[in-house]
Design an enzyme around this catalytic site. Structure first.
Site, short mmCIF file in Angstrom:
data_model
loop_
_atom_site.label_atom_id
_atom_site.label_comp_id
_atom_site.label_asym_id
_atom_site.label_seq_id
_atom_site.Cartn_x
_atom_site.Cartn_y
_atom_site.Cartn_z
N ALA A 89 -50.59 47.80 -58.39
CA ALA A 89 -49.83 48.34 -59.53
C ALA A 89 -50.15 49.81 -59.75
O ALA A 89 -49.26 50.63 -60.02
CB ALA A 89 -50.14 47.54 -60.79
N LYS A 127 -42.14 32.54 -64.45
CA LYS A 127 -41.36 33.72 -64.05
C LYS A 127 -39.88 33.34 -63.90
O LYS A 127 -38.99 34.11 -64.30
CB LYS A 127 -41.89 34.25 -62.72
CG LYS A 127 -41.34 35.60 -62.32
CD LYS A 127 -42.04 36.72 -63.05
CE LYS A 127 -41.64 38.07 -62.49
NZ LYS A 127 -42.63 39.10 -62.69
N TYR A 159 -19.05 16.90 -52.26
CA TYR A 159 -19.71 16.58 -50.99
C TYR A 159 -18.64 16.17 -49.98
O TYR A 159 -17.58 16.77 -49.94
CB TYR A 159 -20.78 15.50 -51.22
CG TYR A 159 -21.80 15.45 -50.12
CD1 TYR A 159 -22.55 16.57 -49.78
CD2 TYR A 159 -22.00 14.29 -49.39
CE1 TYR A 159 -23.48 16.54 -48.76
CE2 TYR A 159 -22.93 14.24 -48.35
CZ TYR A 159 -23.66 15.37 -48.04
OH TYR A 159 -24.57 15.34 -47.03
N ASN A 196 -43.31 44.05 -68.42
CA ASN A 196 -42.48 43.99 -67.21
C ASN A 196 -41.13 43.31 -67.44
O ASN A 196 -40.20 43.49 -66.66
CB ASN A 196 -43.23 43.25 -66.09
CG ASN A 196 -44.28 44.12 -65.44
OD1 ASN A 196 -44.69 45.13 -66.01
ND2 ASN A 196 -44.72 43.74 -64.26
N ASP A 219 -45.34 42.76 -59.33
CA ASP A 219 -46.69 43.17 -59.74
C ASP A 219 -46.92 44.65 -59.43
O ASP A 219 -47.62 45.35 -60.16
CB ASP A 219 -47.75 42.33 -59.02
CG ASP A 219 -47.61 40.86 -59.33
OD1 ASP A 219 -47.38 40.53 -60.50
OD2 ASP A 219 -47.71 40.04 -58.41
N ALA A 253 -57.13 50.88 -59.07
CA ALA A 253 -56.69 51.38 -57.77
C ALA A 253 -56.00 50.29 -56.95
O ALA A 253 -55.92 50.38 -55.73
CB ALA A 253 -57.88 51.94 -57.00
N GLU A 288 -44.58 37.65 -55.82
CA GLU A 288 -45.38 37.52 -57.05
C GLU A 288 -46.81 37.12 -56.72
O GLU A 288 -47.05 36.23 -55.90
CB GLU A 288 -44.75 36.45 -57.95
CG GLU A 288 -45.26 36.44 -59.37
CD GLU A 288 -44.67 37.56 -60.23
OE1 GLU A 288 -45.24 37.82 -61.30
OE2 GLU A 288 -43.66 38.16 -59.83
#
Length: 762
Positions: free
Chosen positions: A199, A95, A40, A318, A163, A196, A137
């Site tokens: 994804a 995640k 610092y 994924n 996604d 639909a 996400e």
């Protein structure tokens, strides 16, 4: 497990001992005033001035280059829907955890309290200078399309909505290989997509980029086939809509590929039977696929199938994509994740499935040998090659497409750096557990009337690791089971009760006959069979169980004694020893002998090294063994150093292919640069040591406990070496997690012993 118990377990996991799943850890020294003055004020001013001169220096002097933001507004969280930003935080932390353990990427999770597209975009843009990349996400469609499109255009760092693109990338790799195996062509296949959303659109778009004709894809939502004249559907959806009303059953007739991103059990056997020859079915709804795997393969023997589930072949997960795509993008400082980079990831994944699979992966999944084929069209999530295969492909694509600001020139060095990032991160624990699940064995828990032991048995049962057999006071065990919500019907035995007289007397008689000429009376044998460890050991000996675990409430010597008396050594083995597998930040390290032999001779040290090497191979690793001492290659003539030197000489003479050397000090063994500089002649030079054999019990035991307590290194062990049966001992007062890990070891050990027995019988 009761639903309430599962809920309580999940809440405790997130709440204790520290709330949440991630934390910030300093990467620089901070012990002295000098350290703090550099970290610092006033020292921090210097990098600030350098960055002010050239903003690219932010990558040189800060963590920006390895920092990703996982950002959500909580509008489409898993299967929970619109639950808000705060409620989405546990998912975003999860995640973050996956980014770290699979690709060593640091993450800040950011939850934004707005549903307004412009406000969300403005917020992300304002905080973007902090990060090297943005992972969007759980943002609902159609807003997610606009948010990603604009952020990709307006920011100069990689942005990806996982996604949308994660499932597309993994399934596209699977599709390339499935089409090849089915002997079809991408530009000729006809495809039905159920779902639909974002994804599904991303999948269809990516498939088209690999040659599937847009007009050959028909997309369904919950109301049926998308209609081109429907004003409610988006332009992206209209590309895959129909001119006429058609049912799913009708659409499936003659179709080559079905891709499911919708809901469970909507595909019937009749629909499968109507599909073309060698149908490809990706039923990716979770946890219930569009058609159950067993039903699908029963209906069509020629089917090539993938799901989102880990308990079936070809899991579309994924985690095969996003950690490694961002890794490659960050490492070349890509300004975006473009289509070329996504396609490079697809091709790399598809190619990896065709390469020879490492033994570590075969072992983890209980396979003799995984080979490219109908049941293996994409790599497994625990494949250690992923980090060395996918990021370079993505990085090269970024460079070739002109979006890389920091090109890589030495690809060999880059691959080494990627492999170094693997560390441990408990990957070995996951591999171990996964392997145990492939063929669960009957494991006796000799102290099941202790709450933590019963918890371990419950987890082992519910995770499919083992089939528990519980020993102890039956009333106590039943009360504890009720308390834990452990309602499974598992065997419970109390060796001291009358109902076990017949079994106990049978075991006693067998034991007495085997030891009657060694001073054991029938009365002694009957008395000892009332003791759980003797009873449990005889259960394993007589094939009433496959393995046993004990030691939670008793000292190691008192627990190991009955095992040595009843079980004994494996054929050809003259010495029993132990090893501990330590989950260090450099990867798994095996330390021997940590519990049995106080002061082994040179001959015994050699045997301990050989048995440990065998165990290391059991975990799918090639042993690289340092025989450690306070001496380096003859620098001392002390008897302790001499015996280590003699053990090494024996191993070099009779086992020349084994990578082992010493005597060597531990710092040289673990520091590759020091070792190469000082002792370039060593067999360990240029190798990464993963096994340490200590000169005595004191050194090994003290070392593993220091690592465990001072540095919170996870330990699995002591693992028994050289026993005829799969019997293992907990450390006194072991944690539930440690016991579960030891149960997995016991199951894997039993699997190995069963395999060797079958091979020797042939």
């Amino acid at each position: 497990m009761h639903k309430d118990s599962k809920r309580r377990e999940a809440l405790l996991y997130h709440a204790k001992p520290t709330p949440g799943k991630i934390q910030v850890v300093p990467t620089k020294k901070y012990a002295t005033q000098r350290d703090l003055s550099l970290a610092y004020s006033p020292g921090v001013a210097e990098p600030c001035l350098e960055i002010a001169k050239d903003v690219n220096n932010v990558y040189k002097y800060t963590s920006k280059g390895n920092l990703v933001a996982v950002i959500s507004n909580g509008t489409a969280v898993l299967g929970l829907g619109d639950i808000g930003p705060e409620a989405s935080k546990p998912v975003m932390e999860g995640k973050a955890l996956l980014f770290k353990i699979f690709a060593d990427i640091d993450v800040f999770d950011i939850e934004v309290d707005t549903k307004d597209v412009d406000a969300f975009i403005e917020t992300v843009k304002n905080i973007a200078p902090t990060f090297g990349g943005i992972n969007l996400e759980d943002i609902k469609a159609p807003e997610s399309f606009e948010i990603e499109r604009r952020l990709v255009e307006e920011l100069n760092i990689p942005v990806m909505h996982d996604d949308q693109h994660g499932t597309a990338i993994i399934s596209a790799a699977a599709l390339l290989n499935a089409v090849e195996l089915a002997e079809k062509k991408m530009d000729e296949i006809k495809m039905v997509i159920s779902g639909a959303g974002s994804a599904a659109i991303a999948c269809a778009n990516l498939y088209v980029s690999f040659g599937v004709k847009q007009e050959n894809i028909l997309m369904f939502n919950s109301k049926g086939a998308l209609q081109k004249n429907d004003p409610k559907i988006s332009e992206n959806q209209k590309k895959y809509a129909s001119d006429k009303v058609i049912s799913l059953l009708e659409a499936m007739v003659g179709t080559d590929v079905f891709v499911g991103l919708s809901t469970g059990d909507i595909v019937t056997p009749e629909m499968l039977l109507g599909m073309a020859k060698n149908p490809i079915v990706f039923a990716m709804a979770n946890p219930n696929p569009e058609i159950k795997y067993d039903l699908a393969i029963k209906t069509r023997r020629d089917i090539i199938m993938a799901t989102g589930r880990s308990d079936h072949p070809n899991q579309v997960n994924n985690v095969l994509g996003f950690p490694y795509i961002f890794r490659g993008a960050l490492d070349v400082r890509a300004t975006k994740i473009n289509e070329e980079m996504k396609k490079a990831a697809v091709i790399a994944l598809a190619e990896l499935a065709k390469e020879s699979v490492p033994e570590q992966v075969n072992i983890a999944y209980g396979e003799t040998k995984l080979n490219f084929g109908k049941d293996y069209i994409i790599p497994k999530p625990f494949d250690p090659r992923l980090i060395a295969k996918i990021p370079p492909a993505v990085a090269k694509a970024a460079m070739e497409s002109g979006v890389a600001l920091h090109p890589i020139t030495d690809w060999g060095k880059y691959e080494e750096e990627l492999l170094e990032r693997l560390g441990s991160d408990n990957k070995m624990v996951r591999l171990l557990t996964n392997r145990a699940k492939t063929d669960p064995k009957r494991v006796v828990f000799a102290e099941a009337d202790h709450l933590d032991v019963l918890k371990a048995a419950q987890i082992a049962y519910e995770e499919g690791i083992a089939i528990p057999i519980l020993l102890g006071n039956k009333e106590v065990i039943l009360e504890l089971k009720e308390e834990l919500g452990f309602d499974a019907d598992v065997a419970i035995f109390d060796p001291k009760t009358k109902e076990e007289d017949k079994r106990r007397l049978k075991y006693a008689d067998i034991y007495w006959k085997s030891r009657q000429r060694r001073g054991i009376s029938l009365l002694d044998a009957q008395k000892w069979m009332r003791e759980r460890n003797y009873f449990a050991a005889m259960m394993v000996n007589e094939g009433d169980a496959d393995a046993m675990v004990s030691g939670y409430s008793r000292s190691y010597p008192s627990t190991v004694k009955p095992l040595m008396q009843l079980i004994g050594k494996a054929p050809g083995i003259t010495l029993i020893a132990t090893t501990n597998m330590m989950m260090t930040n450099r990867g798994p390290m095996f330390l021997s002998d940590t519990a049995i032999n106080p002061n082994p001779t040179s001959d015994e040290l050699a045997k301990i090294a050989l048995m440990t090497a065998k165990t290391v191979r059991m975990f799918g690793m090639e042993p690289v063994i340092a025989m450690v001492s306070f001496s380096n290659f003859g620098s001392s003539s002390h008897e302790s150093a001499n015996k280590v030197r003699e053990a090494v000489a024996y191993l070099h003479k009779y086992y020349p292919d084994l990578i082992v050397d010493g005597e060597i000090q531990t710092d040289f063994a673990l520091n590759a640069e020091m070792l190469k500089a000082k002792f370039p002649f060593s067999k360990l030079a240029g190798k990464k040591v993963n096994t340490l054999i200590f000169p005595n019990l004191e050194a090994a035991n003290i070392t593993y406990k220091l690592l465990k307590e001072l540095y919170k290194v996870d330990s699995i062990g002591p693992i028994m070496l050289g026993m005829e049966k799969a019997v293992h001992i907990f450390q006194l007062g072991a944690s539930v997690e440690e016991m579960v890990n030891m149960v997995a070891v016991s199951v894997v050990d039993a699997q190995e012993k069963e395999k060797r027995k079958k091979m020797s019988a042939k």
